[in-house]
Design a protein around this motif. Structure first.
Motif, PDB file in Angstrom:
ATOM      1  N   THR A 328       0.831  -1.205   0.000  1.00 33.86           N
ATOM      2  CA  THR A 328       0.000   0.000   0.000  1.00 33.86           C
ATOM      3  C   THR A 328       0.864   1.252   0.000  1.00 33.86           C
ATOM      4  N   HIS A 331       2.395   1.838  -3.416  1.00 37.73           N
ATOM      5  CA  HIS A 331       1.381   2.304  -4.369  1.00 37.73           C
ATOM      6  C   HIS A 331       1.069   3.783  -4.148  1.00 37.73           C
ATOM      7  N   GLU A 335       1.765   7.025  -6.691  1.00 37.10           N
ATOM      8  CA  GLU A 335       0.702   7.927  -7.145  1.00 37.10           C
ATOM      9  C   GLU A 335       1.019   9.379  -6.808  1.00 37.10           C
ATOM     10  N   GLU A 395      -6.270  -0.697  -9.179  1.00 35.73           N
ATOM     11  CA  GLU A 395      -5.456  -1.748  -8.571  1.00 35.73           C
ATOM     12  C   GLU A 395      -6.049  -2.251  -7.259  1.00 35.73           C
TER      13      GLU A 395
END
Length: 507
Positions: A328, A331, A335, A395
């Motif tokens: 997490t 990710h 971003e 995702e």
């Protein structure tokens, strides 16, 4: 005929001696009574002590009709003086005619019966755990017992013999309860003992007192269960060159094979969940994870007093949870960086990066600070701000505004709420960075914006993340001097790290 007082006294003495002799014959190994219990001990006979010999317990057999319980029981019950027990939650079904003298040992509590006491059903000094389909070999159980008793190594508590032509592999095994992990390795080729068996069925023989000293003595799969509990106690296992025959069986249909494999996997999952094992590291380096998938809830509840419940049990964050948190965090960082958002590692996450390059082993979330003005740059945060509703990205990560205040959360998934917290900061006129929501944590303090100009890279969770330009000064401002060198749990008033650093008592 008149009995004199002398004759009466003599008769009473003889009767008393006969009673004492009878009690001593029934309990030859009973310990001498202590002074506090001598009166009660001398007034009644004790239960019979354990007897020489081996009791066979059949425990590992398939659910449903494709088992060999009756024939396996018949084979071992034919051995002279060998009691056979079939231990099961539910009697084998469809029903099978068990040989005379073979006893079903129920393990599931019933409201109309006394609680199960499997240990009370075994009267012999040794017990053999026999898998389904094995066939008896005259004298082999005795040789296993003799090998156990002749061992000069006090840690050798289990003797095994293969069932069938395939020999199990002997493996090393280390169980780390704090880390929820079982690690298997290749056993030392020069050693005659190991930690676990793999690959083929085997008969396990133990002393009865050792088997029933385990908290889960008859949990299936038996070999895995006994091995894990033995490893925690420093016990070793010796595999003999002898073997028991395996009865030939008709081949199973593909559907029956699937059912058997599925049942075995279910037993393993249940066992590992019961023992709190979330990660198995196999001898070849592969990893088997148990928990923390996208479609499963996280394995701990709401955090109170900054102290997860597992810390109170002397455990750290389950490794599957750490893996999901890393995924997490990577990710979210990707971003934010792609959108040009200025962010940095905050609080305990920065502590972990400086100490370990990773998440602190007992941490339960990841904290990132970011500039409030940059929120609209990230499409997911902008969408949450615009609609006020959470959303799931392609995702499977789940973005939302936190209910507790003016910050955001990104969850591992809609179902699994392991998360990264995003804290929007902004600069006050005096140059201090502040935010609108403070939760009373120790690290919740304002700090000079100069720490963020410029931001610098730091290793974290397998990536290079952004961090304040003087991490030590930043952390000591938040946590106090020596924060990096002196790790501590988030709320020492509830539990301190030193409580888990103490040595465990010798086993």
């Amino acid at each position: 005929m008149r009995i004199t007082p002398c004759q009466a006294a003599l008769a009473a003495a003889i009767a008393l001696n006969l009673l004492v002799l009878l009690c001593s014959l029934l309990a030859p190994t009973a310990a001498p009574p202590s002074s506090s219990s001598s009166s009660s001990s001398s007034s009644s006979c004790r239960h019979p002590a354990a007897l020489p010999g081996v009791t066979v317990i059949l425990r590992d057999f398939p659910d449903g009709p494709n088992h060999d319980v009756a024939a396996t029981a018949r084979s071992f019950s034919s051995l002279p003086g060998v009691p056979v027990l079939v231990a099961t939650e539910v009697a084998p079904y469809p029903p099978v005619p068990l040989p005379a003298g073979v006893t079903v040992l129920p393990l599931r509590p019933q409201p109309h019966r006394p609680p199960p006491r499997p240990d009370s059903a075994v009267r012999t000094l040794h017990v053999a755990l026999v898998p389904d389909g094995a066939r008896a070999v005259p004298g082999l159980l005795r040789r296993m017992r003799d090998a156990l008793e002749a061992s000069s190594d006090a840690t050798t508590k289990v003797v095994a013999a293969a069932v069938g032509t395939l020999r199990p592999r002997c493996l090393a095994l280390d169980v780390d309860i704090k880390a929820w992990t079982a690690r298997y390795g290749h056993a030392d080729p020069g050693a005659d003992t190991c930690g676990a068996l793999d690959g083929a069925p085997a008969v396990l023989l133990l002393r009865t007192r050792d088997l029933f000293s385990l908290p889960f003595p008859l949990t299936r799969p038996v070999a895995t269960s006994v091995s894990l509990q033995a490893a925690l106690r420093g016990w070793r296992l010796r595999l003999l060159p002898d073997s028991f025959p395996l009865a030939p069986r008709p081949p199973l249909s593909p559907h029956e094979q699937w059912k058997a494999q599925n049942s075995l996997e279910k037993q393993r999952r249940t066992l590992l969940e019961l023992f709190g094992i979330k990660l198995e590291v196999l001898a070849d380096g592969q990893r088997r994870w148990h928990g923390c998938a996208k479609d499963t809830p996280r394995c701990f509840g709401t955090i109170h007093a900054q102290t997860p419940q597992y810390l109170l049990a002397g455990r750290w964050t389950p490794p599957c949870c750490l893996r999901a948190l890393r995924a997490t965090a990577r990710h979210v960082v990707a971003e934010l960086e792609a959108a040009g958002v200025r962010y940095w590692l905050e609080g305990g996450s920065l502590l972990g990066a400086v100490r370990l390059g990773d998440i602190i082993p007992w941490d339960y979330d990841v904290d990132l600070g970011l500039y409030r003005d940059d929120l609209p740059k990230c499409r997911w945060l902008a969408a949450v701000l615009a609609t006020g509703r959470p959303l799931e990205d392609p995702e499977g990560f789940f973005w939302e505004k936190a209910a507790e205040g003016e910050f955001f959360r990104v969850h591992f998934s809609r179902t699994n709420r392991l998360h990264v917290d995003l804290w929007p900061f902004y600069a006050r006129p005096d140059g201090l960075m502040t935010k609108d929501t403070w939760l009373g944590h120790r690290q919740d303090v304002e700090f000079p914006e100069s720490f963020l100009v410029p931001l610098v890279p730091v290793a974290f969770a397998g990536i290079a993340a952004k961090a304040p330009n003087d991490p030590r000064a930043f952390l000591e401002l938040k946590f106090g001097p020596g924060a990096i060198e002196n790790p501590e749990y988030p709320n020492p008033g509830v539990r301190r790290l030193a409580q888990d650093a103490q040595r465990e008592p010798p086993r």
